[in-house]
Scaffold this motif. Structure first.
Motif: not given
Length: 144
Positions: A87-93
């Motif tokens: 999945e692509p990144k969706t939230v802050k690291n």
């Protein structure tokens, strides 16, 4: 305890990310032996689905690594690994890298933007200033 660490970054396109970060850090993408990959597939220890073509080379689909040029093949070594995530990144690291350029931060920021990074904001605390940035897959990092 004597430990070495490796930073691993989940991403959707590990080989492109590895190439981008290798250029950013002045490191190199770790060499991959296409003959070894082909041997593993031919022996049934891996499948064609485990591989892909990247820039005309047979590579493992799941990921790629980078390290300083003078550390290729050494163990231990400084290393970043980029592994495929579904999945692509969706939230802050929850963790990020801080880059300390040998040049002016403004120059570094503009060079990275020209290569696909995104400027997020300028931050400061007391005498310290930094730029929050995002790489081409939106993983945050700072230039400080």
């Amino acid at each position: 305890m004597d430990l070495s660490i490796q930073v691993t970054l989940d991403c959707t396109d590990p080989h492109t990310q590895a190439a981008w970060w290798a250029q950013t850090l002045g490191w190199t993408v770790e060499p991959i032996e296409p003959g070894f990959i082909r041997k593993m597939v031919d022996a049934g220890q891996a499948s064609e689905a485990d591989t892909m073509d990247f820039n005309g080379e047979l590579v493992w689909r799941i990921g790629a690594g980078i390290c300083p040029v003078d550390q290729v093949g050494q163990m231990p070594r400084q290393r970043m690994v980029f592994q495929r995530a579904p999945e692509p990144k969706t939230v802050k690291n929850r963790m990020h890298l801080d880059l300390h350029p040998g040049t002016d931060k403004d120059v570094q920021r503009e060079q990275l933007i020209a290569r696909g990074a995104r400027f997020l904001y300028a931050g400061n605390q007391g005498p310290f200033t930094w730029y929050a940035m995002a790489d081409p897959e939106d993983n945050e990092f700072c230039i400080s």
